[in-house]
Design a protein around this motif. Structure first.
Motif, PDB file in Angstrom:
ATOM      1  N   TYR A 162       7.603  13.012   5.815  1.00  0.00           N
ATOM      2  CA  TYR A 162       7.887  13.037   4.380  1.00  0.00           C
ATOM      3  C   TYR A 162       6.580  13.113   3.626  1.00  0.00           C
ATOM      4  O   TYR A 162       5.656  12.370   3.875  1.00  0.00           O
ATOM      5  N   PHE A 163       6.509  14.108   2.763  1.00  0.00           N
ATOM      6  CA  PHE A 163       5.319  14.385   1.963  1.00  0.00           C
ATOM      7  C   PHE A 163       5.508  13.718   0.604  1.00  0.00           C
ATOM      8  O   PHE A 163       6.542  13.897  -0.033  1.00  0.00           O
ATOM      9  N   TYR A 164       4.507  12.943   0.192  1.00  0.00           N
ATOM     10  CA  TYR A 164       4.588  12.263  -1.101  1.00  0.00           C
ATOM     11  C   TYR A 164       3.291  12.502  -1.876  1.00  0.00           C
ATOM     12  O   TYR A 164       2.222  12.670  -1.289  1.00  0.00           O
ATOM     13  N   PRO A 165       3.371  12.507  -3.220  1.00  0.00           N
ATOM     14  CA  PRO A 165       2.217  12.906  -4.036  1.00  0.00           C
ATOM     15  C   PRO A 165       1.031  11.949  -4.051  1.00  0.00           C
ATOM     16  O   PRO A 165      -0.107  12.388  -3.946  1.00  0.00           O
ATOM     17  N   LYS A 166       1.270  10.638  -4.202  1.00  0.00           N
ATOM     18  CA  LYS A 166       0.127   9.739  -4.394  1.00  0.00           C
ATOM     19  C   LYS A 166       0.483   8.310  -4.007  1.00  0.00           C
ATOM     20  O   LYS A 166       1.475   7.761  -4.488  1.00  0.00           O
ATOM     21  N   ALA A 167      -0.348   7.724  -3.173  1.00  0.00           N
ATOM     22  CA  ALA A 167      -0.142   6.347  -2.719  1.00  0.00           C
ATOM     23  C   ALA A 167      -0.116   5.372  -3.889  1.00  0.00           C
ATOM     24  O   ALA A 167      -0.889   5.493  -4.837  1.00  0.00           O
ATOM     25  N   ASP A 168       0.794   4.427  -3.794  1.00  0.00           N
ATOM     26  CA  ASP A 168       0.913   3.287  -4.708  1.00  0.00           C
ATOM     27  C   ASP A 168       1.295   3.659  -6.132  1.00  0.00           C
ATOM     28  O   ASP A 168       1.001   2.935  -7.067  1.00  0.00           O
ATOM     29  N   THR A 169       1.958   4.794  -6.304  1.00  0.00           N
ATOM     30  CA  THR A 169       2.562   5.112  -7.603  1.00  0.00           C
ATOM     31  C   THR A 169       4.033   4.674  -7.515  1.00  0.00           C
ATOM     32  O   THR A 169       4.546   4.419  -6.421  1.00  0.00           O
ATOM     33  N   SER A 170       4.706   4.595  -8.640  1.00  0.00           N
ATOM     34  CA  SER A 170       6.049   4.001  -8.642  1.00  0.00           C
ATOM     35  C   SER A 170       7.035   4.727  -7.724  1.00  0.00           C
ATOM     36  O   SER A 170       7.684   4.091  -6.893  1.00  0.00           O
ATOM     37  N   GLY A 171       7.170   6.036  -7.862  1.00  0.00           N
ATOM     38  CA  GLY A 171       8.118   6.774  -7.031  1.00  0.00           C
ATOM     39  C   GLY A 171       7.764   6.727  -5.562  1.00  0.00           C
ATOM     40  O   GLY A 171       8.636   6.570  -4.700  1.00  0.00           O
ATOM     41  N   CYS A 172       6.487   6.837  -5.258  1.00  0.00           N
ATOM     42  CA  CYS A 172       6.050   6.826  -3.861  1.00  0.00           C
ATOM     43  C   CYS A 172       6.266   5.451  -3.237  1.00  0.00           C
ATOM     44  O   CYS A 172       6.593   5.339  -2.058  1.00  0.00           O
ATOM     45  N   THR A 173       6.105   4.404  -4.033  1.00  0.00           N
ATOM     46  CA  THR A 173       6.338   3.049  -3.540  1.00  0.00           C
ATOM     47  C   THR A 173       7.820   2.837  -3.258  1.00  0.00           C
ATOM     48  O   THR A 173       8.188   2.310  -2.202  1.00  0.00           O
ATOM     49  N   VAL A 174       8.685   3.256  -4.165  1.00  0.00           N
ATOM     50  CA  VAL A 174      10.135   3.142  -3.956  1.00  0.00           C
ATOM     51  C   VAL A 174      10.534   3.872  -2.674  1.00  0.00           C
ATOM     52  O   VAL A 174      11.285   3.343  -1.846  1.00  0.00           O
ATOM     53  N   GLN A 175      10.020   5.069  -2.491  1.00  0.00           N
ATOM     54  CA  GLN A 175      10.360   5.856  -1.310  1.00  0.00           C
ATOM     55  C   GLN A 175       9.856   5.180  -0.035  1.00  0.00           C
ATOM     56  O   GLN A 175      10.592   5.064   0.948  1.00  0.00           O
ATOM     57  N   ALA A 176       8.623   4.728  -0.033  1.00  0.00           N
ATOM     58  CA  ALA A 176       8.041   4.088   1.155  1.00  0.00           C
ATOM     59  C   ALA A 176       8.787   2.802   1.511  1.00  0.00           C
ATOM     60  O   ALA A 176       9.067   2.547   2.683  1.00  0.00           O
ATOM     61  N   LEU A 177       9.115   1.989   0.507  1.00  0.00           N
ATOM     62  CA  LEU A 177       9.834   0.746   0.775  1.00  0.00           C
ATOM     63  C   LEU A 177      11.237   1.037   1.300  1.00  0.00           C
ATOM     64  O   LEU A 177      11.739   0.305   2.166  1.00  0.00           O
ATOM     65  N   GLY A 178      11.863   2.082   0.807  1.00  0.00           N
ATOM     66  CA  GLY A 178      13.171   2.483   1.331  1.00  0.00           C
ATOM     67  C   GLY A 178      13.087   2.896   2.790  1.00  0.00           C
ATOM     68  O   GLY A 178      13.955   2.538   3.603  1.00  0.00           O
ATOM     69  N   MET A 179      12.051   3.621   3.132  1.00  0.00           N
ATOM     70  CA  MET A 179      11.862   4.036   4.528  1.00  0.00           C
ATOM     71  C   MET A 179      11.581   2.827   5.419  1.00  0.00           C
ATOM     72  O   MET A 179      12.116   2.714   6.516  1.00  0.00           O
ATOM     73  N   GLU A 180      10.732   1.922   4.927  1.00  0.00           N
ATOM     74  CA  GLU A 180      10.415   0.718   5.700  1.00  0.00           C
ATOM     75  C   GLU A 180      11.686  -0.094   5.969  1.00  0.00           C
ATOM     76  O   GLU A 180      11.899  -0.569   7.078  1.00  0.00           O
ATOM     77  N   GLU A 181      12.523  -0.235   4.956  1.00  0.00           N
ATOM     78  CA  GLU A 181      13.772  -0.983   5.106  1.00  0.00           C
ATOM     79  C   GLU A 181      14.705  -0.302   6.101  1.00  0.00           C
ATOM     80  O   GLU A 181      15.461  -0.964   6.819  1.00  0.00           O
ATOM     81  N   ALA A 182      14.678   1.025   6.158  1.00  0.00           N
ATOM     82  CA  ALA A 182      15.556   1.783   7.057  1.00  0.00           C
ATOM     83  C   ALA A 182      15.014   1.878   8.486  1.00  0.00           C
ATOM     84  O   ALA A 182      15.748   2.297   9.390  1.00  0.00           O
ATOM     85  N   LEU A 183      13.766   1.468   8.712  1.00  0.00           N
ATOM     86  CA  LEU A 183      13.157   1.644  10.036  1.00  0.00           C
ATOM     87  C   LEU A 183      13.969   1.050  11.185  1.00  0.00           C
ATOM     88  O   LEU A 183      14.097   1.700  12.224  1.00  0.00           O
ATOM     89  N   PRO A 184      14.512  -0.166  11.064  1.00  0.00           N
ATOM     90  CA  PRO A 184      15.279  -0.686  12.204  1.00  0.00           C
ATOM     91  C   PRO A 184      16.434   0.239  12.607  1.00  0.00           C
ATOM     92  O   PRO A 184      16.615   0.528  13.787  1.00  0.00           O
ATOM     93  N   GLU A 185      17.178   0.732  11.620  1.00  0.00           N
ATOM     94  CA  GLU A 185      18.286   1.636  11.929  1.00  0.00           C
ATOM     95  C   GLU A 185      17.774   2.975  12.442  1.00  0.00           C
ATOM     96  O   GLU A 185      18.290   3.524  13.409  1.00  0.00           O
ATOM     97  N   LEU A 186      16.735   3.508  11.807  1.00  0.00           N
ATOM     98  CA  LEU A 186      16.172   4.773  12.265  1.00  0.00           C
ATOM     99  C   LEU A 186      15.605   4.637  13.673  1.00  0.00           C
ATOM    100  O   LEU A 186      15.701   5.561  14.482  1.00  0.00           O
TER     101      LEU A 186
END
Length: 155
Positions: A36-60
């Motif tokens: 997954y390609f994201y524009p910039k570390a630690d910006t609001s949208g990128c943080t939401v996306q990263a945290l969503g992925m982290e939360e999904a890691l056990p299932e993934l």
């Protein structure tokens, strides 16, 4: 470069990643993965996306899917972002934009009438054979982890 399509062989990549790791298509051979390609570390949208992925890691993980985030940021910014949010999956630096160019995510953007080059928030699900199984362009960060889980469950 022609736009990638489902069924295409995923372009190769080899990038430095958070936690002193490196990620490469060769190292992932035979395993499904999400880039997954994201524009910039630690910006609001990128943080939401990263945290969503982290939360999904056990299932993934139960699906055998590796997750890799890629941005044009330098490694120091990526490391800081990963530590701040306790992100355990690799975040890779594509400072030269070679992977972004290969995947067609380094694009012309426009904000307030000003045109500039930037990273399009896009993701590519790659199957065990190294072929693209799903593509998401202009991803909505809050919905993305769910979309990936649904698609990965069909691999």
């Amino acid at each position: 470069m022609t736009e990638l399509a489902v069924g295409d062989v995923a372009p190769p990549f080899d990038l430095p990643a958070s936690g002193g790791r490196s990620v490469s298509s060769a190292g992932l051979k035979g395993r499904p993965f999400l880039l997954y390609f994201y524009p910039k570390a630690d910006t609001s949208g990128c943080t939401v996306q990263a945290l969503g992925m982290e939360e999904a890691l056990p299932e993934l993980g139960t699906l055998g899917l590796e997750v890799i985030g890629i941005s044009p940021d330098p490694m120091n910014a990526i490391e800081k972002f990963a530590r701040k949010h306790s992100l355990t999956f690799p975040l890779a630096s594509d400072a030269e934009k070679q992977a972004a160019a290969a995947y067609g995510t380094w694009v012309e953007k426009s904000m307030y009438g000003r045109k500039y080059m930037g990273m399009e928030r896009s993701s590519f699900l790659v199957d065990r054979e190294g072929r693209i199984a799903a593509i998401w362009r202009k991803v909505k960060p809050a919905e993305h982890a769910r979309q990936v889980m649904e698609a990965a469950s069909r691999l």
